[in-house]
Design a protein around this motif. Structure first.
Motif, PDB file in Angstrom:
ATOM      1  N   SER A  90       0.852  -1.196   0.000  1.00 48.06           N
ATOM      2  CA  SER A  90       0.000   0.000   0.000  1.00 48.06           C
ATOM      3  C   SER A  90       0.880   1.234   0.000  1.00 48.06           C
ATOM      4  O   SER A  90       1.873   1.289   0.722  1.00 48.06           O
ATOM      5  CB  SER A  90      -0.890   0.023   1.244  1.00 48.06           C
TER       6      SER A  90
ATOM      7  N   THR B 247      -2.124  -1.322  -3.697  1.00 53.73           N
ATOM      8  CA  THR B 247      -3.066  -0.238  -3.426  1.00 53.73           C
ATOM      9  C   THR B 247      -2.335   1.095  -3.374  1.00 53.73           C
ATOM     10  O   THR B 247      -1.311   1.213  -2.701  1.00 53.73           O
ATOM     11  CB  THR B 247      -3.774  -0.469  -2.067  1.00 53.73           C
TER      12      THR B 247
ATOM     13  N   GLU C  66      -3.173   5.279  -2.711  1.00 52.06           N
ATOM     14  CA  GLU C  66      -4.098   6.354  -2.349  1.00 52.06           C
ATOM     15  C   GLU C  66      -3.313   7.647  -2.465  1.00 52.06           C
ATOM     16  O   GLU C  66      -2.307   7.826  -1.783  1.00 52.06           O
ATOM     17  CB  GLU C  66      -4.622   6.163  -0.932  1.00 52.06           C
TER      18      GLU C  66
ATOM     19  N   VAL D 106      -5.581  -1.478  -6.908  1.00 49.22           N
ATOM     20  CA  VAL D 106      -6.620  -0.537  -6.477  1.00 49.22           C
ATOM     21  C   VAL D 106      -5.977   0.845  -6.428  1.00 49.22           C
ATOM     22  O   VAL D 106      -4.937   1.027  -5.799  1.00 49.22           O
ATOM     23  CB  VAL D 106      -7.174  -0.897  -5.080  1.00 49.22           C
TER      24      VAL D 106
ATOM     25  N   ARG E 293      -7.001   4.840  -5.525  1.00 50.38           N
ATOM     26  CA  ARG E 293      -7.980   5.779  -4.988  1.00 50.38           C
ATOM     27  C   ARG E 293      -7.350   7.161  -4.981  1.00 50.38           C
ATOM     28  O   ARG E 293      -6.266   7.339  -4.438  1.00 50.38           O
ATOM     29  CB  ARG E 293      -8.381   5.397  -3.569  1.00 50.38           C
TER      30      ARG E 293
END
Length: 187
Positions: free
Chosen positions: A90, A106, A108, A124, A126
């Motif tokens: 992440s 991930t 973000e 993913v 975001r």
């Protein structure tokens, strides 16, 4: 009594000859130390790449000059700065100066600018991103601006706002939210 000798039990004087202590010469083979080999002049520490320009040439190959590139390059091809966020990793924050971003884990982020974005089937993303081309095979949730091509693979899902110049959606690809086609060269 000396430091290394033993005192005799019979009460004889300290000047008497001392017993010698013997060290067994046969030890377990597992406990022996490997023979020390001095490093050669052009060797590097263990785990480190060899010193530049000191790698011996392979048989039949001419020696490369010091500082020569070791990776083959295709003429006209430029090196791209690529950031790969691996599966199970992440990342939160800002990514700067990455020309290509590959998301397998991930990410973000508030804002990323890159030339290419690739979100794999396990990836993913975001946040917000502005790129030339984007390929979505996983989940994208946020605002995506693709000044060139936006490709949504059969396993891809785009949620939120997507702006694009050219759009391609494979059968099974999902779009949830608003879409806007960019017009002209200046956008």
């Amino acid at each position: 009594m000396s430091i290394f000798g033993r005192k005799k039990d019979d009460g004889s004087d300290a000047q008497a000859p001392q017993e010698s202590v013997s060290v067994p010469t046969s030890r377990d083979a597992e406990l022996t130390m490997p023979t020390y080999r001095a490093p050669s002049a052009n060797s590097a520490p263990v785990g480190m790449p060899p010193k530049p320009g000191t790698t011996p040439p392979r048989p039949g190959m001419p020696a490369a000059p010091v500082g020569a590139a070791r990776t083959p390059r295709v003429e006209g091809q430029t090196e791209r700065r690529t950031l790969i966020v691996g599966r199970g990793i992440s990342l939160q924050g800002t990514v700067a100066d990455a020309e290509r971003l590959v998301v397998e884990g991930t990410v973000e982020s508030q804002m990323i600018q890159a030339a290419e974005l690739s979100v794999t089937q396990t990836g993913v993303f975001r946040g917000e991103v502005q790129v030339e081309d984007a390929e979505i095979g996983g989940l994208f949730d946020g605002t995506l601006t693709a000044r060139g091509n936006l490709i949504i693979r059969s396993t891809g899902k785009v949620k939120g706002m997507a702006r694009y110049k050219k759009l391609s959606v494979e059968e099974g690809g999902q779009i949830v939210g608003s879409m806007e086609m960019l017009q002209g060269e200046g956008t």
